[in-house]
Design an enzyme around this catalytic site. Structure first.
Site, PDB file in Angstrom:
ATOM      1  N   TYR A 103       0.930  -1.415   0.025  1.00  0.00           N
ATOM      2  CA  TYR A 103       0.286  -0.025   0.205  1.00  0.00           C
ATOM      3  C   TYR A 103       0.213   1.086  -0.089  1.00  0.00           C
ATOM      4  O   TYR A 103       0.753   2.158  -0.922  1.00  0.00           O
ATOM      5  CB  TYR A 103      -0.906   0.162   1.073  1.00  0.00           C
ATOM      6  CG  TYR A 103      -1.966   1.149   1.574  1.00  0.00           C
ATOM      7  CD1 TYR A 103      -2.662   1.433   0.366  1.00  0.00           C
ATOM      8  CD2 TYR A 103      -2.107   2.130   2.446  1.00  0.00           C
ATOM      9  CE1 TYR A 103      -3.658   2.092   0.804  1.00  0.00           C
ATOM     10  CE2 TYR A 103      -2.519   3.063   1.988  1.00  0.00           C
ATOM     11  CZ  TYR A 103      -3.512   3.143   1.179  1.00  0.00           C
ATOM     12  OH  TYR A 103      -3.786   4.402   0.921  1.00  0.00           O
ATOM     13  N   VAL A 130      -9.701   1.909  12.264  1.00  0.00           N
ATOM     14  CA  VAL A 130      -9.609   1.253  13.780  1.00  0.00           C
ATOM     15  C   VAL A 130     -10.904   2.337  14.211  1.00  0.00           C
ATOM     16  O   VAL A 130     -11.864   2.066  15.132  1.00  0.00           O
ATOM     17  CB  VAL A 130      -8.552   2.320  14.088  1.00  0.00           C
ATOM     18  CG1 VAL A 130      -8.510   4.087  13.684  1.00  0.00           C
ATOM     19  CG2 VAL A 130      -8.268   2.580  15.754  1.00  0.00           C
TER      20      VAL A 130
END
Length: 228
Positions: free
Chosen positions: A46, A88
């Protein structure tokens, strides 16, 4: 996409990421910082993918005169996010609503900066409408540890929500905070929505999608019966 932009004369937006900074040795991170990325780490596909995309965009800009705009987006939250996307904020909100423990990885002292989605959209629009290529950091400089974020979620949803610590993931950046001086100076942009103001909108949306909007389903059932 860059080839298409070249052929049709389009302005090209690259939504890059704060992950290009890796586990930064500079804090906060300015656009001039080149980053500290492990090229063979578990997260590197990524990180390096976005870094390569920035490289290609600038090559097309310099070599083929393609109008590119590069935004380095920091953690963003808000309604309509995927409930189980692994981010998150999504994790904490969904876990608190489901009465599950909030999973904090490591000691919870790693930091992130969270911007509300409407602030990001405004920043992207100003970037695309302006004449500056970038890259520009688009993020909220308000910095929270993972434990502080968990506590804000507790305050918003359930003060009795339990926090559960788990082993940290590999190559997890220790600190993340944008220096947005460049965006403020050249785009006239800065975020307006603090975490404690934006989070309830996301919670309301998640609650409807996890548990169902009973008023909507009742109305739909009535309409269906009437039409049948």
């Amino acid at each position: 996409m860059l080839g298409l932009a070249k052929r049709v004369g389009a302005r090209f937006l690259l939504t890059s990421t704060s992950e290009v900074y890796g586990d930064p040795l500079q804090h906060p991170q300015a656009e001039t910082y080149w980053g500290n990325v492990n090229p063979i780490g578990v997260r590197s596909c990524y990180d390096e993918g976005k870094r390569t995309a920035e490289t290609l965009s600038m090559d097309y800009h310099r070599g083929a005169r393609v109008e590119v705009r590069i935004a380095r987006i920091f953690n963003t939250y808000g309604p309509r996010m995927c409930i189980d996307d692994g981010r998150v904020v999504s994790n904490f909100v969904a876990q608190a609503l489901r009465k599950e423990p909030l999973t904090v990885y490591g000691d919870g002292k790693q930091t992130r900066s969270f911007q509300y989605v409407s602030d990001l959209v405004e920043g992207l629009m100003k970037l695309m409408e302006g004449e500056h290529v970038g890259p520009f950091n688009l993020g909220n400089p308000g910095e929270f540890t993972m434990l502080e974020l968990a506590q804000v979620v507790q305050e918003t949803i359930d003060p009795n929500a339990r926090i559960e610590f788990r082993p940290n993931t590999e190559d997890d950046p220790h600190k993340r905070k944008p220096d947005i001086s460049r965006a403020k100076d050249l785009l006239g942009w800065e975020p307006k929505v603090p975490l404690r103001h934006g989070l309830p909108f996301m919670v309301s949306d998640f609650r409807k999608r996890i548990f169902g909007d009973h008023s909507t389903s009742t109305t739909s059932s009535s309409s269906s019966s009437a039409s049948v």
